[in-house]
Design an enzyme around this catalytic site. Structure first.
Site, PDB file in Angstrom:
ATOM      1  N   LYS A  20     -49.676  20.959  -5.521  1.00 25.98           N
ATOM      2  CA  LYS A  20     -49.497  19.543  -5.197  1.00 25.98           C
ATOM      3  C   LYS A  20     -48.387  19.370  -4.177  1.00 25.98           C
ATOM      4  O   LYS A  20     -47.570  20.259  -3.947  1.00 25.98           O
ATOM      5  CB  LYS A  20     -49.195  18.726  -6.455  1.00 25.98           C
ATOM      6  CG  LYS A  20     -47.943  19.160  -7.221  1.00 25.98           C
ATOM      7  CD  LYS A  20     -46.770  18.289  -6.934  1.00 25.98           C
ATOM      8  CE  LYS A  20     -45.544  18.718  -7.728  1.00 25.98           C
ATOM      9  NZ  LYS A  20     -44.312  18.367  -7.058  1.00 25.98           N
ATOM     10  N   ASP A 150     -44.592  18.910 -14.131  1.00 18.28           N
ATOM     11  CA  ASP A 150     -45.735  19.026 -13.219  1.00 18.28           C
ATOM     12  C   ASP A 150     -46.993  19.586 -13.877  1.00 18.28           C
ATOM     13  O   ASP A 150     -48.071  19.524 -13.295  1.00 18.28           O
ATOM     14  CB  ASP A 150     -45.382  19.923 -12.029  1.00 18.28           C
ATOM     15  CG  ASP A 150     -44.401  19.295 -11.067  1.00 18.28           C
ATOM     16  OD1 ASP A 150     -44.286  18.049 -11.070  1.00 18.28           O
ATOM     17  OD2 ASP A 150     -43.771  20.041 -10.301  1.00 18.28           O
TER      18      ASP A 150
END
Length: 168
Positions: A20, A150
């Site tokens: 990401k 995350d």
């Protein structure tokens, strides 16, 4: 003539999870618990981590092998987030954590793109399928949040907003 029987391959499951980028990050003043409140916009990228979970004989525990760019910089012991994900899933479901995790790096190591978190998310999904624990996505997300901010994003991908400590 002598017949030779080949051993059946051990069952395995392969899962890919995306890295990401942070499109936006807002950080507030430190809270009494020592954390800063965050508002973060995550975007999945087309760089992936691939984790193959393979059954190993009982009593062997978890092992990890890593391949790909800068694989030598990735720990292959209990400090690896994918290892911890497998152990956490096993602990929560009552399964013995006998698994070999083969990780193929596609996300730059230490690049801030959540490669380790993607490994953990993929390990959760792969081990869940391999061990047939039957956990739903909500339960896996809860375990993912226990591993790091995350990791839940890597389970779901796409675009997401993280608030608080970044886990919701």
């Amino acid at each position: 003539m002598t017949a030779h029987l080949a051993a059946a391959p051990e069952p395995s499951v392969t899962v890919r999870a995306p890295g990401k980028v942070n499109l936006s990050l807002r950080v507030g003043s430190v809270r009494p618990d020592g954390y800063h409140p965050l508002v973060n916009i995550f975007q999945a990228v087309s760089l992936y981590e691939e984790v193959t979970a393979t059954a190993v004989p009982a009593g062997r525990g978890v092992s990890i092998a890593v391949d790909g760019p800068h694989a030598d910089r990735v720990p292959t012991d209990r400090t690896n987030l994918a290892w911890r994900a497998a152990e956490l899933l096993a602990e929560r479901t009552g399964v013995e954590p006998d698994v070999h995790l083969a990780i193929v790096k596609g996300v730059p190591v230490a690049g801030g793109m959540a490669g380790g978190s993607a490994d953990a998310a993929a390990a959760l999904v792969a081990c869940d399928a391999l061990w047939e624990t039957g956990l739903g996505r909500d339960e896996l997300t809860h375990l993912a949040a226990a591993l790091g901010a995350d990791v839940p994003f890597a389970l779901h991908g796409h675009v997401a907003v993280g608030v608080g400590r970044g886990t919701s």
